[in-house]
Design an enzyme around this catalytic site. Structure first.
Site, PDB file in Angstrom:
ATOM      1  N   SER A   1       0.851  -1.186   0.000  1.00 27.05           N
ATOM      2  CA  SER A   1       0.000   0.000   0.000  1.00 27.05           C
ATOM      3  C   SER A   1       0.886   1.235   0.000  1.00 27.05           C
ATOM      4  O   SER A   1       2.043   1.183   0.436  1.00 27.05           O
ATOM      5  CB  SER A   1      -0.894   0.016   1.255  1.00 27.05           C
ATOM      6  OG  SER A   1      -1.566   1.255   1.391  1.00 27.05           O
TER       7      SER A   1
ATOM      8  N   TYR B   1      -1.175  -0.544  10.849  1.00 27.29           N
ATOM      9  CA  TYR B   1      -1.358  -0.865   9.427  1.00 27.29           C
ATOM     10  C   TYR B   1      -0.224  -0.283   8.596  1.00 27.29           C
ATOM     11  O   TYR B   1       0.350  -0.967   7.741  1.00 27.29           O
ATOM     12  CB  TYR B   1      -2.704  -0.310   8.959  1.00 27.29           C
ATOM     13  CG  TYR B   1      -3.044  -0.612   7.521  1.00 27.29           C
ATOM     14  CD1 TYR B   1      -3.567  -1.846   7.158  1.00 27.29           C
ATOM     15  CD2 TYR B   1      -2.860   0.341   6.520  1.00 27.29           C
ATOM     16  CE1 TYR B   1      -3.896  -2.131   5.840  1.00 27.29           C
ATOM     17  CE2 TYR B   1      -3.189   0.072   5.205  1.00 27.29           C
ATOM     18  CZ  TYR B   1      -3.706  -1.160   4.871  1.00 27.29           C
ATOM     19  OH  TYR B   1      -4.021  -1.437   3.559  1.00 27.29           O
TER      20      TYR B   1
ATOM     21  N   LYS C   1       2.463  -2.425   6.305  1.00 25.02           N
ATOM     22  CA  LYS C   1       2.620  -2.243   4.861  1.00 25.02           C
ATOM     23  C   LYS C   1       4.044  -1.803   4.514  1.00 25.02           C
ATOM     24  O   LYS C   1       4.567  -2.158   3.443  1.00 25.02           O
ATOM     25  CB  LYS C   1       1.593  -1.240   4.340  1.00 25.02           C
ATOM     26  CG  LYS C   1       0.153  -1.759   4.399  1.00 25.02           C
ATOM     27  CD  LYS C   1      -0.026  -3.019   3.566  1.00 25.02           C
ATOM     28  CE  LYS C   1      -1.460  -3.511   3.560  1.00 25.02           C
ATOM     29  NZ  LYS C   1      -1.657  -4.692   2.690  1.00 25.02           N
TER      30      LYS C   1
END
Length: 247
Positions: free
Chosen positions: A134, A147, A151
């Site tokens: 991402s 998160y 990533k």
């Protein structure tokens, strides 16, 4: 010979019953490969085999690969898309949520690739892996610390594992989507002011669709990308190109 064709190739795409994973599975299928889908919902691509292994469980990555190769012994493509978001504001984050994020997004991806690569090395077969990371891997987002870290780990995993597997003729690359309409971003449907803000920042002036991430994945799986190794390709409509965006 069409170097973009995936005819006679066989792919496992994790998290592929909805969102980006489903779009990627469709694109790889359209390019000629057979597909094994993975997820909790029923597949929308008729004729595909579906595996419902729960990747939140310890050892699930090995189980998934064993089931995939039992169904298709000639498997040679892997797209690691399964992942999720469990964040709360940083000062409220606890070890359970952090570990849950890294277990699914990072640890299971790592061991899924390892189990897949071991099968290919045993068979002396080349292959390709695509990791779905991402833009959060290098651009932080508010209330997204675990998160974002996970990533970012996938960006480095792409480089490190690519180096480990290159001698075995197994290519590893990643795709880093920006803001994309998926089930995880369904909250955007109730936030028109947020959508307007992002549309000013994104150079194409619109939030992406899942299929916008699909073609690059099919390309990275193909022989047309045979000289691309260890790279993370950004697919974000220009979201991360400028600093401020349009006023």
């Amino acid at each position: 010979m069409n170097s973009f064709s995936l005819k006679d190739r066989h792919a496992l795409v994790t998290g592929s019953t909805r969102g980006i994973g489903l779009a990627v599975a469709n694109a790889i299928h359209e390019a000629g490969a057979s597909i094994i889908q993975h997820g909790r919902a029923e597949p929308e691509i008729k004729g595909n085999h579906l595996l419902k292994v729960d990747l939140s469980k310890t050892g699930a990555s090995l189980d998934l690969i064993e089931q995939a190769f039992a169904h298709q012994p000639d498997l040679d493509l892997l797209v690691c898309n399964a992942g999720s978001f469990y964040d709360v504001p940083f000062l409220e984050m606890d070890e359970e949520k952090f570990e849950k994020t890294f277990h699914l997004n990072v640890q299971q991806t790592y061991f899924l690739i390892q189990a897949f690569a071991r099968k290919l090395v045993e068979r002396k077969r080349p292959g390709a892996v695509v990791i779905i990371s991402s833009t959060n891997g290098f651009h932080a987002e508010e209330d997204s610390t675990a998160y974002d870290c996970s990533k970012g780990a996938l960006v480095m995993m792409t480089r490190s594992v690519a180096m480990a597997l290159a001698p075995h003729d197994i290519r590893v690359n990643a795709v880093a989507p920006g803001l994309i309409y998926t089930p995880l971003t369904s909250w955007l449907n109730t936030k028109p002011d947020v959508v307007e803000h992002y549309e000013k920042k994104i150079l194409t002036r619109k939030i992406g669709e899942a299929q916008d991430c699909a073609g690059i994945c099919a390309f990275l799986c193909s022989d047309a990308a045979k000289y691309i190794i260890g790279q993370t390709i950004v697919v974000d409509g220009g979201l991360t190109v400028g600093q401020i965006g349009r006023l």
